[in-house]
Design a protein around this motif. Structure first.
Motif, PDB file in Angstrom:
ATOM      1  N   LEU A 165      39.868  45.625  74.845  1.00 61.16           N
ATOM      2  CA  LEU A 165      39.513  46.439  73.694  1.00 61.16           C
ATOM      3  C   LEU A 165      40.333  47.716  73.606  1.00 61.16           C
ATOM      4  O   LEU A 165      40.374  48.353  72.554  1.00 61.16           O
ATOM      5  N   ALA A 166      40.986  48.110  74.706  1.00 61.68           N
ATOM      6  CA  ALA A 166      41.843  49.284  74.641  1.00 61.68           C
ATOM      7  C   ALA A 166      43.093  49.036  73.804  1.00 61.68           C
ATOM      8  O   ALA A 166      43.696  49.994  73.289  1.00 61.68           O
ATOM      9  N   TRP A 167      43.481  47.775  73.657  1.00 61.39           N
ATOM     10  CA  TRP A 167      44.649  47.433  72.848  1.00 61.39           C
ATOM     11  C   TRP A 167      44.318  47.331  71.357  1.00 61.39           C
ATOM     12  O   TRP A 167      45.231  47.338  70.528  1.00 61.39           O
ATOM     13  N   LEU A 168      43.046  47.230  71.017  1.00 56.63           N
ATOM     14  CA  LEU A 168      42.668  47.038  69.616  1.00 56.63           C
ATOM     15  C   LEU A 168      43.032  48.236  68.742  1.00 56.63           C
ATOM     16  O   LEU A 168      43.584  48.046  67.640  1.00 56.63           O
ATOM     17  N   PRO A 169      42.764  49.492  69.134  1.00 56.78           N
ATOM     18  CA  PRO A 169      43.178  50.615  68.275  1.00 56.78           C
ATOM     19  C   PRO A 169      44.686  50.682  68.061  1.00 56.78           C
ATOM     20  O   PRO A 169      45.146  51.076  66.976  1.00 56.78           O
ATOM     21  N   ILE A 170      45.460  50.281  69.095  1.00 58.89           N
ATOM     22  CA  ILE A 170      46.919  50.254  68.923  1.00 58.89           C
ATOM     23  C   ILE A 170      47.300  49.247  67.842  1.00 58.89           C
ATOM     24  O   ILE A 170      48.170  49.505  66.999  1.00 58.89           O
ATOM     25  N   GLY A 171      46.640  48.097  67.852  1.00 57.57           N
ATOM     26  CA  GLY A 171      46.927  47.097  66.817  1.00 57.57           C
ATOM     27  C   GLY A 171      46.518  47.555  65.441  1.00 57.57           C
ATOM     28  O   GLY A 171      47.238  47.305  64.454  1.00 57.57           O
ATOM     29  N   LEU A 172      45.374  48.231  65.324  1.00 56.38           N
ATOM     30  CA  LEU A 172      44.955  48.752  64.018  1.00 56.38           C
ATOM     31  C   LEU A 172      45.926  49.809  63.511  1.00 56.38           C
ATOM     32  O   LEU A 172      46.199  49.893  62.299  1.00 56.38           O
ATOM     33  N   LEU A 173      46.466  50.618  64.417  1.00 54.56           N
ATOM     34  CA  LEU A 173      47.404  51.661  64.008  1.00 54.56           C
ATOM     35  C   LEU A 173      48.748  51.089  63.585  1.00 54.56           C
ATOM     36  O   LEU A 173      49.355  51.547  62.611  1.00 54.56           O
ATOM     37  N   VAL A 174      49.202  50.075  64.292  1.00 57.05           N
ATOM     38  CA  VAL A 174      50.537  49.528  64.022  1.00 57.05           C
ATOM     39  C   VAL A 174      50.518  48.559  62.849  1.00 57.05           C
ATOM     40  O   VAL A 174      51.371  48.618  61.955  1.00 57.05           O
ATOM     41  N   PHE A 175      49.533  47.647  62.800  1.00 55.72           N
ATOM     42  CA  PHE A 175      49.546  46.566  61.817  1.00 55.72           C
ATOM     43  C   PHE A 175      48.725  46.870  60.567  1.00 55.72           C
ATOM     44  O   PHE A 175      48.784  46.092  59.602  1.00 55.72           O
ATOM     45  N   LYS A 176      47.934  47.917  60.583  1.00 53.95           N
ATOM     46  CA  LYS A 176      47.184  48.361  59.394  1.00 53.95           C
ATOM     47  C   LYS A 176      46.249  47.282  58.852  1.00 53.95           C
ATOM     48  O   LYS A 176      46.047  47.180  57.646  1.00 53.95           O
ATOM     49  N   GLY A 177      45.682  46.480  59.727  1.00 53.26           N
ATOM     50  CA  GLY A 177      44.767  45.431  59.272  1.00 53.26           C
ATOM     51  C   GLY A 177      43.947  44.912  60.433  1.00 53.26           C
ATOM     52  O   GLY A 177      44.403  44.889  61.592  1.00 53.26           O
ATOM     53  N   ALA A 178      42.721  44.473  60.124  1.00 51.39           N
ATOM     54  CA  ALA A 178      41.820  44.007  61.181  1.00 51.39           C
ATOM     55  C   ALA A 178      42.264  42.665  61.748  1.00 51.39           C
ATOM     56  O   ALA A 178      42.237  42.456  62.969  1.00 51.39           O
ATOM     57  N   ASN A 179      42.672  41.741  60.885  1.00 50.61           N
ATOM     58  CA  ASN A 179      43.053  40.416  61.363  1.00 50.61           C
ATOM     59  C   ASN A 179      44.310  40.457  62.230  1.00 50.61           C
ATOM     60  O   ASN A 179      44.320  39.889  63.333  1.00 50.61           O
ATOM     61  N   PRO A 180      45.398  41.139  61.812  1.00 53.78           N
ATOM     62  CA  PRO A 180      46.559  41.237  62.724  1.00 53.78           C
ATOM     63  C   PRO A 180      46.238  41.982  64.014  1.00 53.78           C
ATOM     64  O   PRO A 180      46.801  41.656  65.060  1.00 53.78           O
ATOM     65  N   ALA A 181      45.348  42.962  63.936  1.00 52.13           N
ATOM     66  CA  ALA A 181      44.983  43.701  65.152  1.00 52.13           C
ATOM     67  C   ALA A 181      44.255  42.796  66.142  1.00 52.13           C
ATOM     68  O   ALA A 181      44.485  42.883  67.359  1.00 52.13           O
TER      69      ALA A 181
END
Length: 311
Positions: A165-181
């Motif tokens: 779950l620590a990687w999830l905020p990084i994905g939301l910041l980079v990909f700007k979407g819940a599914n790609p994150a």
């Protein structure tokens, strides 16, 4: 004049038994009587050996006892909760209602459990597939090169213990979407088992194989396809199996935070609605799907693994 010479028989010749001529004669073939029953000429069948049901008993009875113990503990917990926690009978009745129409759709936030499971499996397939495309070749490269192994081992040791779950905020910041994150989170958590197990498998290839390849002056591609890949395949499939289990664990937690359609979001949405029965049903669905994925990969591993590794 003709002289006739008579030889008297010796005592040994007199004592010797006269061979029975009739013993050497072949017996006469007797035509079978038409009155004899035809079944008399058929061979008698040997009695069938009794079946051994001990193996079947050991495969069926212990799992049934385990499930029975689970239901008993569940019933005791439900009885002590004064109705706040549903028991097995109430949950079973709700499960019959849920699975009577698992693919209904009443909008983006109200869909059946079938659509939620398929959405989660789709995310797992994409994230896991990307991790396999990157992790398996990276494992071969790290295992073959001492320089790359010394270069990436500290990075792998540093990043592998990080919580998914620590990687999830990084994905939301980079990909700007819940599914790609969510897919990014599955990717980054599934890649480490494949890289590590593949690299270990390459490093454990017997040196005699590599010496023969060097004597035959084989190219790097032939070494990879003819020597390394068959020898590393059991290790690689073990990494794939661990990665799938990790991906299925991660997607449930990621969907609880990102929302949308998915089994994790379904659990969180039912909690917001205080529907504990559906939460328990979702737990069993998650466990059954994970078990089926594990069984499928075990079958795949045993189909492409040597006999000594199967045992």
């Amino acid at each position: 004049m003709v002289a006739a010479v008579f030889h008297l028989p010796r005592e040994a010749d007199i004592a010797a038994p006269i061979p029975a001529v009739h013993a050497q004669a072949k017996p006469l073939a007797v035509a079978p009587s038409s009155e004899a029953p035809a079944a008399a000429a058929q061979p008698v069948k040997a009695p069938r050996a009794p079946r051994d049901f001990s193996g079947l008993w050991l495969r069926i009875v212990p799992p049934l006892l385990g499930f029975g113990l689970l239901l008993l503990v569940w019933e005791l917990v439900a009885a002590r909760s004064s109705g706040s926690f549903p028991g097995p009978r109430e949950t079973w009745a709700q499960a019959v209602t849920v699975f009577s129409d698992p693919f209904y759709s009443n909008g983006p936030n109200d869909q059946g459990v079938g659509w939620n499971v398929l959405a989660s499996l789709q995310r797992v397939a994409v994230g896991f597939g990307l991790a396999a495309l990157v992790g398996i070749p990276a494992g071969f490269a790290v295992g073959r090169s001492v320089f790359l192994a010394r270069m990436f081992n500290p990075l792998i040791s540093l990043l592998r213990p990080v919580s998914p779950l620590a990687w999830l905020p990084i994905g939301l910041l980079v990909f700007k979407g819940a599914n790609p994150a969510a897919i990014w989170t599955i990717f980054i958590c599934s890649i480490w088992p494949m890289v590590i197990n593949t690299a270990v498998g390459v490093q454990r290839v017997p040196q005699d194989y590599m010496n023969v390849a060097r004597v035959l002056d084989l190219s790097e591609w032939k070494i990879l396809t003819r020597i390394l890949f068959p020898a590393v395949l059991p290790y690689m499939l073990t990494g794939v199996r661990l990665a799938v289990g990790t991906a299925w664990l991660v997607i449930v937690a990621a969907e609880m935070l990102t929302g949308g359609v998915g089994i994790g979001f379904w659990v969180w949405d039912e909690w917001n609605n205080l529907n504990v029965k559906n939460i328990i049903i979702a737990i069993f669905v998650i466990g059954i799907v994970g078990l089926l994925l594990e069984m499928a990969l075990v079958k795949l591993a045993t189909a492409f693994t040597f006999e000594e590794v199967k045992s």
